[in-house]
Design an enzyme around this catalytic site. Sequence first.
Site, short mmCIF file in Angstrom:
data_model
loop_
_atom_site.label_atom_id
_atom_site.label_comp_id
_atom_site.label_asym_id
_atom_site.label_seq_id
_atom_site.Cartn_x
_atom_site.Cartn_y
_atom_site.Cartn_z
N CYS A 25 -7.55 -45.53 44.24
CA CYS A 25 -6.32 -44.94 43.72
C CYS A 25 -6.13 -45.44 42.29
O CYS A 25 -6.21 -46.64 42.03
CB CYS A 25 -5.13 -45.37 44.58
N ASP B 75 -9.46 -45.15 48.61
CA ASP B 75 -9.19 -43.84 49.20
C ASP B 75 -10.49 -43.34 49.84
O ASP B 75 -11.58 -43.68 49.36
CB ASP B 75 -8.75 -42.84 48.13
N SER C 11 -31.16 -33.84 45.98
CA SER C 11 -30.16 -34.42 46.88
C SER C 11 -30.00 -35.93 46.75
O SER C 11 -28.92 -36.45 46.96
CB SER C 11 -30.45 -34.03 48.32
CA LIG Z 1 -34.28 -32.82 51.92
#
Ligand SMILES: [Ca+2]
Lengths: 158, 158, 158, 158, 158, 158, 158, 158, 158, 158
Positions: free
Chosen positions: F56, F63, F80
């Site tokens: 926060c 949070d 990713s």
């Molecule tokens: Ca993957």
Amino acid sequence: MPQRKSSPKRAAPTQLGRDVPWPQSPEEATLERVPNPHPDKLYLTRFTAPEFTSLCPVTGQPDFAHLVIDYVPRKWLVESKSLKLYLGSFRNHGAFHEDCTVGIGDRLVKFLTPHWLRIGGYWYPRGGIPIDVFWQTGQPPADIWIPDQGVPPYKGRG
Amino acid sequence: MPQRKSSPKRAAPTQLGRDVPWPQSPEEATLERVPNPHPDKLYLTRFTAPEFTSLCPVTGQPDFAHLVIDYVPRKWLVESKSLKLYLGSFRNHGAFHEDCTVGIGDRLVKFLTPHWLRIGGYWYPRGGIPIDVFWQTGQPPADIWIPDQGVPPYKGRG
Amino acid sequence: MPQRKSSPKRAAPTQLGRDVPWPQSPEEATLERVPNPHPDKLYLTRFTAPEFTSLCPVTGQPDFAHLVIDYVPRKWLVESKSLKLYLGSFRNHGAFHEDCTVGIGDRLVKFLTPHWLRIGGYWYPRGGIPIDVFWQTGQPPADIWIPDQGVPPYKGRG
Amino acid sequence: MPQRKSSPKRAAPTQLGRDVPWPQSPEEATLERVPNPHPDKLYLTRFTAPEFTSLCPVTGQPDFAHLVIDYVPRKWLVESKSLKLYLGSFRNHGAFHEDCTVGIGDRLVKFLTPHWLRIGGYWYPRGGIPIDVFWQTGQPPADIWIPDQGVPPYKGRG
Amino acid sequence: MPQRKSSPKRAAPTQLGRDVPWPQSPEEATLERVPNPHPDKLYLTRFTAPEFTSLCPVTGQPDFAHLVIDYVPRKWLVESKSLKLYLGSFRNHGAFHEDCTVGIGDRLVKFLTPHWLRIGGYWYPRGGIPIDVFWQTGQPPADIWIPDQGVPPYKGRG
Amino acid sequence: MPQRKSSPKRAAPTQLGRDVPWPQSPEEATLERVPNPHPDKLYLTRFTAPEFTSLCPVTGQPDFAHLVIDYVPRKWLVESKSLKLYLGSFRNHGAFHEDCTVGIGDRLVKFLTPHWLRIGGYWYPRGGIPIDVFWQTGQPPADIWIPDQGVPPYKGRG
Amino acid sequence: MPQRKSSPKRAAPTQLGRDVPWPQSPEEATLERVPNPHPDKLYLTRFTAPEFTSLCPVTGQPDFAHLVIDYVPRKWLVESKSLKLYLGSFRNHGAFHEDCTVGIGDRLVKFLTPHWLRIGGYWYPRGGIPIDVFWQTGQPPADIWIPDQGVPPYKGRG
Amino acid sequence: MPQRKSSPKRAAPTQLGRDVPWPQSPEEATLERVPNPHPDKLYLTRFTAPEFTSLCPVTGQPDFAHLVIDYVPRKWLVESKSLKLYLGSFRNHGAFHEDCTVGIGDRLVKFLTPHWLRIGGYWYPRGGIPIDVFWQTGQPPADIWIPDQGVPPYKGRG
Amino acid sequence: MPQRKSSPKRAAPTQLGRDVPWPQSPEEATLERVPNPHPDKLYLTRFTAPEFTSLCPVTGQPDFAHLVIDYVPRKWLVESKSLKLYLGSFRNHGAFHEDCTVGIGDRLVKFLTPHWLRIGGYWYPRGGIPIDVFWQTGQPPADIWIPDQGVPPYKGRG
Amino acid sequence: MPQRKSSPKRAAPTQLGRDVPWPQSPEEATLERVPNPHPDKLYLTRFTAPEFTSLCPVTGQPDFAHLVIDYVPRKWLVESKSLKLYLGSFRNHGAFHEDCTVGIGDRLVKFLTPHWLRIGGYWYPRGGIPIDVFWQTGQPPADIWIPDQGVPPYKGRG
Ligand SMILES: [Ca+2]
Ligand SMILES: [Ca+2]
Ligand SMILES: [Ca+2]
Ligand SMILES: [Ca+2]
Ligand SMILES: [Ca+2]
Ligand SMILES: [Ca+2]
Ligand SMILES: [Ca+2]
Ligand SMILES: [Ca+2]
Ligand SMILES: [Ca+2]
Ligand SMILES: [Ca+2]
Ligand SMILES: [Ca+2]
Ligand SMILES: [Ca+2]
Ligand SMILES: [Ca+2]
Ligand SMILES: [Ca+2]
Ligand SMILES: [Ca+2]
Ligand SMILES: [Ca+2]
């Protein structure tokens, strides 16, 4: 200490981060607002308030509801502590389910002038039959994303 | 004592807040209505009635249903106690599933002249096969919000 | 035509396979029983009756319940159509939740003299607070298998 | 008119079937009891109260809980309307979660002297961490049936 | 202003009701305790903490867990804000799943000397395989009621 | 050894398959991208990140959120592992819920220039009231398929 | 005796209320129809049949399905006992999943000439992969309400 | 950089934190173990492996299972990356469901000599009928806590 | 080609891996068994059969059930294809619910002489009231692990 | 013997009803097709494949997914055993999630030339973050019915 991100200048909320006595009626409650950090984007903010209670205006008995409020901010966000205090101010206030639900939505619309707002009031059963109330300010803007509120239906038993 | 909110003057309901004998048939039941506190707004009110029962018109055996009624009020709200008594009046009344469900919707439409109404009748299985009946008065007004009734499908076992 | 299995000779049920008028009170209802096909084995039979309704003895208003009956038969099984008619006979009968639930269990015990019986009554909420009633005839026989009745708890909304 | 079953003579409840102002504190609330219709049988009665609210004794902010009360009556049943009024009387009363939950159980034990009682208090989260409180009067009688209360665990989001 | 109930005198918590900087490690965190308001009763208190995070001691990558702590207080209750700060202090601390879970339980046992304590650590999957850790201080006292923690099993997809 | 499929030449990710220190702020995090293997097809890719945490900006308290990101790639896919590191970099960063959610979406849009993107931020409750934030870049392309994100609503207890 | 409502004169069904031998093939089964009691209204009737079974036309092994049929009646309703017998007539009949599902829908369309009809066939898995078949007669009439059939997806295990 | 906690000295795992080729059979897989950080405490560790696959020893067709392994460590913990590789080594290995499940449990018992171990194998259906296999090493130690594995039953469709 | 594990010599099943005509009655069905690969271990095997159907011995109408069979093998495992064929052989066989369920369990016990066996029969509702039948051969061996069968209770609608 | 329905002449599938060795790569797998029995009707067929596994093209580690394929057949149906073998052929094949999912859809489109097709790939999490991939061939034909695939979102824990 957290790394504070530079953000748009905000009207300093007067209730946040200090002890505030609970307002005794909706009239006494002060809603506050802060600038929308992304006024150039259409996005939806959802508040889920499972702790709402008011009084029946005829019998004075407590009523309970689970409220969900969705809105698309324009210039302002509602400051969340002031919203909590406002919702809590209905604790000793008498009003019918339909009136209460639509009235809360209406006050937020007047205060925030959002692009769009809707409120769902999911009331606990009385006489075996719960009432749900659903209001929105009209057709939502074409480009926004509005997930279902997903509150499960009332089931009785079994 | 609760703080009574000033509200639109209401036609005083004759059955609310006092002992009323259960009507013995739908014909004997008296629906009542109160003024819509927000006639300028299009909102939806939902009644969930998991305690509906009637009789099969052919065999006289009890039938059970879970009913959900959605409507968008115009001038009037149905008074909820009178609705409860009306629904309870089918207890010893014989009618087919389709007739019963659509008939209740029809009577409410005639009494309330809402902007829009729909009724879902979710009947308990007979012969292993339950029947659901879904009726609405036509296309809903463009600006209202109508959540799914969300009643789960019948599953058999396992 | 199905291949009929040879089975123990049964006291011919008098209500099965023909039109029987619904009994108007529990006193008028006739329970029937058939011989247990496996009297040498301890097993449990469960009836789930989600369509139970009776009247409140004080106000006359309808009450609804989901009932689950478990028993371990000794010499007799209850004939299921007669059980359905018996449960249906409470439709216009007034009795409190606790009385109704335990009373049904008690009558079955007297009629079937099973090794063991229990009944769970899961009543629809009144005044926002549902009542559940759970009775069994004592400790179950050591060797039987008794699954949980698994009725989900009442949840209010949200 | 429903067919009234002959039942044990009851101490006439003073609050049932008439308008009673809501008690303003637990001390003002009057619990009432009626004779157990089956004093010869050990059975369990469960009340589920999803509409409980009290105040934090330090900050005065509202707290909410879902309460489930199980007991095995001896001579008395608690009259359910008086229980509802008693639970409602905590609305403007300040007490900690543990105190509140165990205290309600304790008062019922003193008033009803049941064979056994337990209370589960499932409190809404504060600071991201909900508290549940579970109390029982000791080991339950050996022959009774006590289903799980089955309240789902708190989950956060996702 | 809420009606404050007279309660047992408490060691004044030093962190409650004021701004406290987040402790940077478990060692820096100060647990606090308050007197048990019902020291004569055996009851269970459950904390559910779905917001736990720590670091992997080998790779430094974040780990996440859902923790549930059950204990039967003797003289002391843990003060809940200090518990929240203690749990939050693992944010930048490295420890293995088993060590972390059992270690938290162990510190609470030493601080509170409860009648009994258990902790369940439900960790988010790494490498497709989540780890759960379950520890208790031994057999629970015979008379208490200990509901299942009921956290659903991990499922993968579909 | 697996049978490697011939695929479009990729800009070699610099962080994949080796030890990378966790970035200490979003500014330090390096997003990476790889060529879309099906640039001629409109399809949607969804990342579900249930392990998001930030601070926060006012109080510095942690949070937590469950994030779901949907996008329709044009020339690039986000790599990713770099996304995981980027999301992890908010761990000690302070920002409001709305700012954080929309900001992450915005950065991905600038980096990937996808046909379309949306992000849902499902934040854990504070003060009993969780906030959800939903943003998309506008109307999605007409021919794509966009399943609901299906995150269940917040429920409180019971 | 139930109070029979006056209703539209019906072609007397020939199989209702008497013993009918199970038809041995779909060809032998006789569908029957009764007049639609609300021919002036567009409503939807849903039959859920979780007890469907047929045979694989190639191997002769049993196949199982959960069928859901939705239609908007014009002049006729299907008589439900005759529907049950018709569906039961597939018990020893061989046909592929797609053929069976669409074929049942087609026969009902020819028999009832409804405004609209759809059928969903949810087949039990073979070889680890279940097949679902969904057919409708075209776009539904604009004014009707068609809830989702809501059958959960197949999940494998875990 | 995370703050490393001092912990018991560990036999350095040889596969952790570096690229390891997937073992081609259970025989080739190397399980590894690390010292139990709390050897003085009886606690349970659960691994959930929803990504298990092997081959049918007769037909060579792939089989799938969801495995859950619970054990109470004595001196050793299984190193989780080595467990993942071991489970992955069944990918091209043929064995029956019962053999596979009990065999994995058996190998872990021999390697870890835990106080107690159990394994649940929840296999995907073949021929419409899934098999579950449940094995444990005997009665668990008296003082440990063993939550249910909670895998939902197979349901077919509907 | 899969890597075949050396396994205990098996009585070669005569029906596995080849086309077998469906047996027309339970008497015609041939159960087969294979050696238990872990005869030294007490473990439980569960078969879930959601595709069971038989005929009512009185009316000839189809009955449906979801069956779950648990057993602890001694020397033999039931060969699963032969079990599937045996269960399928009830398709045109007439027997009552209690007879059918306990009878299947009994035949398996005689054929396999397991340490212990139980069968749960969860029958689809007739007359609104489903019957469940639960049988086991007595107390299970002390050291085995027997998870709940977890079939959800029947619910009616809503 | 089942009663075979006369059906359209089919190109005899070459793999159905006989032992077929599992194809070792997608290239080796042979998809087969049979004539659509209802080429005059627009209907949707759904295959749910919860048993999909492939390899990561970079690390060789196993990946798992739950796939759902929907298509509207034109002249051909995919023969389901050949589809099962094709999906199984990815077992030792390396490809990225997006490539794999869209590639399977693409091959089916080329082989079947359906009116429309979509595929959803719901992949098990890696690094705590699962990826879902959703592709369709464009806008579906106006008159078909396409239920949601209804796969629940990934949840982490709690
Ligand atoms: Ca993957
Ligand atoms: Ca009301
Ligand atoms: Ca119900
Ligand atoms: Ca009917
Ligand atoms: Ca089933
Ligand atoms: Ca009552
Ligand atoms: Ca709630
Ligand atoms: Ca507190
Ligand atoms: Ca979570
Ligand atoms: Ca780890
Ligand atoms: Ca799955
Ligand atoms: Ca906030
Ligand atoms: Ca609740
Ligand atoms: Ca799974
Ligand atoms: Ca089913
Ligand atoms: Ca029967």
